[in-house]
Enzyme design. Structure first.
Site, PDB file in Angstrom:
ATOM      1  N   GLN A  91       0.850  -1.227  -0.006  1.00 48.93           N
ATOM      2  CA  GLN A  91      -0.045   0.024   0.036  1.00 48.93           C
ATOM      3  C   GLN A  91       1.072   1.340  -0.040  1.00 48.93           C
ATOM      4  O   GLN A  91       0.579   2.275  -0.209  1.00 48.93           O
ATOM      5  CB  GLN A  91      -0.911   0.055   1.138  1.00 48.93           C
ATOM      6  CG  GLN A  91      -1.836  -1.204   1.183  1.00 48.93           C
ATOM      7  CD  GLN A  91      -2.391  -1.323   2.836  1.00 48.93           C
ATOM      8  OE1 GLN A  91      -3.430  -0.544   3.033  1.00 48.93           O
ATOM      9  NE2 GLN A  91      -1.696  -1.948   3.565  1.00 48.93           N
ATOM     10  N   HIS A 109      -1.430   1.321  -4.065  1.00 47.44           N
ATOM     11  CA  HIS A 109      -1.927   2.635  -4.153  1.00 47.44           C
ATOM     12  C   HIS A 109      -1.047   3.908  -4.856  1.00 47.44           C
ATOM     13  O   HIS A 109      -0.930   4.737  -4.566  1.00 47.44           O
ATOM     14  CB  HIS A 109      -1.860   3.118  -2.624  1.00 47.44           C
ATOM     15  CG  HIS A 109      -3.177   2.412  -1.651  1.00 47.44           C
ATOM     16  ND1 HIS A 109      -3.012   2.490  -0.401  1.00 47.44           N
ATOM     17  CD2 HIS A 109      -4.088   1.848  -1.920  1.00 47.44           C
ATOM     18  CE1 HIS A 109      -4.188   1.765   0.098  1.00 47.44           C
ATOM     19  NE2 HIS A 109      -4.744   1.567  -0.938  1.00 47.44           N
ATOM     20  N   CYS A 117      -0.793  11.305 -16.223  1.00 48.41           N
ATOM     21  CA  CYS A 117      -1.289  12.599 -17.030  1.00 48.41           C
ATOM     22  C   CYS A 117      -2.752  12.603 -16.888  1.00 48.41           C
ATOM     23  O   CYS A 117      -3.479  11.431 -17.543  1.00 48.41           O
ATOM     24  CB  CYS A 117      -0.888  12.397 -18.275  1.00 48.41           C
ATOM     25  SG  CYS A 117      -1.566  13.696 -19.341  1.00 48.41           S
ATOM     26  N   GLY A 175       3.046  -4.338   8.941  1.00 49.67           N
ATOM     27  CA  GLY A 175       2.999  -3.110   9.381  1.00 49.67           C
ATOM     28  C   GLY A 175       1.743  -1.984   8.599  1.00 49.67           C
ATOM     29  O   GLY A 175       1.862  -1.156   8.023  1.00 49.67           O
ATOM     30  N   THR A 176       0.736  -2.741   8.801  1.00 41.93           N
ATOM     31  CA  THR A 176      -0.554  -2.190   8.281  1.00 41.93           C
ATOM     32  C   THR A 176      -1.631  -2.132   9.247  1.00 41.93           C
ATOM     33  O   THR A 176      -1.910  -3.148   9.954  1.00 41.93           O
ATOM     34  CB  THR A 176      -1.137  -2.731   6.938  1.00 41.93           C
ATOM     35  OG1 THR A 176      -2.331  -1.822   6.521  1.00 41.93           O
ATOM     36  CG2 THR A 176      -1.186  -3.891   6.916  1.00 41.93           C
ATOM     37  N   ASN A 201       3.176  -7.093  13.148  1.00 47.35           N
ATOM     38  CA  ASN A 201       2.811  -5.542  13.236  1.00 47.35           C
ATOM     39  C   ASN A 201       3.252  -5.226  14.458  1.00 47.35           C
ATOM     40  O   ASN A 201       3.471  -5.944  15.594  1.00 47.35           O
ATOM     41  CB  ASN A 201       1.192  -5.266  13.012  1.00 47.35           C
ATOM     42  CG  ASN A 201       0.929  -3.823  12.755  1.00 47.35           C
ATOM     43  OD1 ASN A 201       1.457  -3.396  11.581  1.00 47.35           O
ATOM     44  ND2 ASN A 201      -0.020  -3.271  13.355  1.00 47.35           N
ATOM     45  N   ALA A 219       8.811  -3.979  12.807  1.00 53.13           N
ATOM     46  CA  ALA A 219       9.184  -4.721  11.590  1.00 53.13           C
ATOM     47  C   ALA A 219      10.566  -5.107  11.329  1.00 53.13           C
ATOM     48  O   ALA A 219      10.884  -6.188  10.987  1.00 53.13           O
ATOM     49  CB  ALA A 219       8.636  -3.922  10.270  1.00 53.13           C
TER      50      ALA A 219
HETATM   51  P1  OAD Z   1      -1.309   3.281   8.829  1.00 47.89           P
HETATM   52  O1  OAD Z   1      -0.558   4.517   9.423  1.00 47.89           O
HETATM   53  O2  OAD Z   1      -2.937   3.112   9.142  1.00 47.89           O
HETATM   54  O3  OAD Z   1      -0.786   1.791   9.965  1.00 47.89           O
HETATM   55  C1  OAD Z   1       0.451   1.680  10.149  1.00 47.89           C
HETATM   56  C2  OAD Z   1       0.508   0.233  11.013  1.00 47.89           C
HETATM   57  O4  OAD Z   1       1.905   0.234  11.001  1.00 47.89           O
HETATM   58  C3  OAD Z   1       0.012   0.609  12.384  1.00 47.89           C
HETATM   59  O5  OAD Z   1      -0.688  -0.565  12.777  1.00 47.89           O
HETATM   60  C4  OAD Z   1       1.165   0.765  13.352  1.00 47.89           C
HETATM   61  O6  OAD Z   1       1.086  -0.037  14.555  1.00 47.89           O
HETATM   62  C5  OAD Z   1       2.306  -0.080  12.540  1.00 47.89           C
HETATM   63  N1  OAD Z   1       3.744   0.274  12.491  1.00 47.89           N
HETATM   64  C6  OAD Z   1       4.161   1.536  13.050  1.00 47.89           C
HETATM   65  N2  OAD Z   1       5.433   1.496  13.215  1.00 47.89           N
HETATM   66  C7  OAD Z   1       5.916   0.051  13.120  1.00 47.89           C
HETATM   67  C8  OAD Z   1       6.932  -0.650  12.944  1.00 47.89           C
HETATM   68  N3  OAD Z   1       8.127  -0.090  13.168  1.00 47.89           N
HETATM   69  N4  OAD Z   1       6.994  -1.967  12.671  1.00 47.89           N
HETATM   70  C9  OAD Z   1       5.746  -2.523  12.310  1.00 47.89           C
HETATM   71  N5  OAD Z   1       4.622  -1.861  12.406  1.00 47.89           N
HETATM   72  C10 OAD Z   1       4.688  -0.625  12.766  1.00 47.89           C
HETATM   73  O7  OAD Z   1      -0.848   2.649   7.551  1.00 47.89           O
HETATM   74  P2  OAD Z   1      -1.526   1.798   6.601  1.00 47.89           P
HETATM   75  O8  OAD Z   1      -2.042   0.547   7.145  1.00 47.89           O
HETATM   76  O9  OAD Z   1      -0.371   1.412   5.225  1.00 47.89           O
HETATM   77  O10 OAD Z   1      -3.780   5.078   1.797  1.00 47.89           O
HETATM   78  O11 OAD Z   1      -2.652   2.770   5.752  1.00 47.89           O
HETATM   79  C11 OAD Z   1      -3.137   2.327   4.946  1.00 47.89           C
HETATM   80  C12 OAD Z   1      -3.704   3.285   3.832  1.00 47.89           C
HETATM   81  O12 OAD Z   1      -4.176   4.356   4.371  1.00 47.89           O
HETATM   82  C13 OAD Z   1      -2.262   4.068   3.022  1.00 47.89           C
HETATM   83  O13 OAD Z   1      -1.651   3.145   2.082  1.00 47.89           O
HETATM   84  C14 OAD Z   1      -3.018   5.405   2.741  1.00 47.89           C
HETATM   85  C15 OAD Z   1      -3.627   5.597   3.938  1.00 47.89           C
HETATM   86  O14 OAD Z   1      -4.843   6.442   3.842  1.00 47.89           O
HETATM   87  C16 OAD Z   1      -3.853   6.084   0.787  1.00 47.89           C
HETATM   88  O15 OAD Z   1      -3.357   7.108   0.829  1.00 47.89           O
HETATM   89  C17 OAD Z   1      -4.846   5.556  -0.375  1.00 47.89           C
END
Ligand code: OAD
Length: 232
Positions: A91, A109, A117, A175-176, A201, A219
């Site tokens: 993502q 994403h 463009c 990490g999501t 995570n 991670a």
């Molecule tokens: P988030 O910011 O929602 O979540 C990040 C996750 O990573 C959280 O659960 C944290 O606990 C975890 N985290 C933080 N530091 C970490 C580390 N050192 N090791 C392991 N885990 C860690 O980010 P995403 O889930 O990627 O979309 O967000 C999904 C989408 O929401 C993104 O791609 C973006 C956003 O809106 C768009 O912009 C379309």
């Protein structure tokens, strides 16, 4: 032959210094998503949206892949050489998987280092700013936008992602937060088709209960440990 699909989110790049979205000091803390990550925002205030993504693109210059990215690249190299399948579905809009050496990566994403463009629909690799209205190298229209998927837009590569999930033996989410669909639903989809599922995570994600197994910690530690275990 084993088939592994790995979903990554902002947490895998956190230790490289790329901010996540929803943690304290996350990217969305200073912004409303509606201000910078929707087609409507871009239409209403392109200058604000360009400034946001130009800054994030420029920030990529100063970051490097961390041991988690490197471990996934090592996993791919080792398993693909032995005839297995490894696919990273990210993502993330950074290019740290590629810089670490992963070659089978789908950016659902989009990517910061790409421009789309709005006039001709072509994508062009792009490492500089877009705010000043540069011309599309393909059609010449000054209508380049960040090649990132905004809320309300269809994520990229969905056919290939679901085809890989259909066949996966193992689905690993790294990490999501599990807050954004469709990626948040991949665990249920893969499990329903017979994959074992693992979450790596920092803390339990919103969908942690859907996984067969969850390990919590940074991670940069968990991913190399898991790769070592898998390859041993
Ligand atoms: P988030 O910011 O929602 O979540 C990040 C996750 O990573 C959280 O659960 C944290 O606990 C975890 N985290 C933080 N530091 C970490 C580390 N050192 N090791 C392991 N885990 C860690 O980010 P995403 O889930 O990627 O979309 O967000 C999904 C989408 O929401 C993104 O791609 C973006 C956003 O809106 C768009 O912009 C379309």
């Amino acid at each position: 032959m084993t088939k592994i699909v790995i979903l990554t989110g902002a947490g895998i790049s956190a230790e490289s210094g790329v901010p996540t979205f929803r943690d304290a000091n996350g990217l969305w803390e200073g912004y409303e998503v509606d201000e910078v990550a929707t087609p409507r925002a871009f239409h209403a205030r392109p200058d604000v949206v360009h400034a946001f993504y130009d800054a994030r693109r420029a920030a990529l210059e100063g970051v490097e892949p961390n041991p988690a990215h490197a471990a996934l690249a090592r996993l791919e190299r080792t398993l693909v050489d032995a005839g297995h399948h490894v696919l990273v579905v990210t993502q993330n809009v950074d290019d740290l998987h590629e810089r670490a050496g992963s070659s089978r990566v789908l950016h659902m994403h989009g990517q910061l280092r790409s421009a789309l463009c709005a006039a001709c629909g072509e994508r062009t690799p792009w490492t500089s700013a877009l705010a000043h209205g540069p011309k599309c190298p393909v059609c010449g229209a000054p209508e380049l936008r960040p090649d990132v998927v905004w809320f309300g837009e269809m994520p990229y590569e969905m056919d290939r992602i679901f085809a890989a999930l259909d066949e996966a033996d193992l689905f690993v989410s790294i990490g999501t937060s599990g807050a954004v669909y469709p990626a948040a639903g991949f665990v249920q989809y893969a499990a329903a088709r017979g994959a074992r599922t693992l979450e790596l995570n920092l803390e339990p994600s919103e969908g942690t209960h859907w996984f067969h197994e969850a390990r919590h910690g940074p991670a940069g530690l968990l991913v190399p440990e898991w790769v070592d275990q898998l390859l041993s």
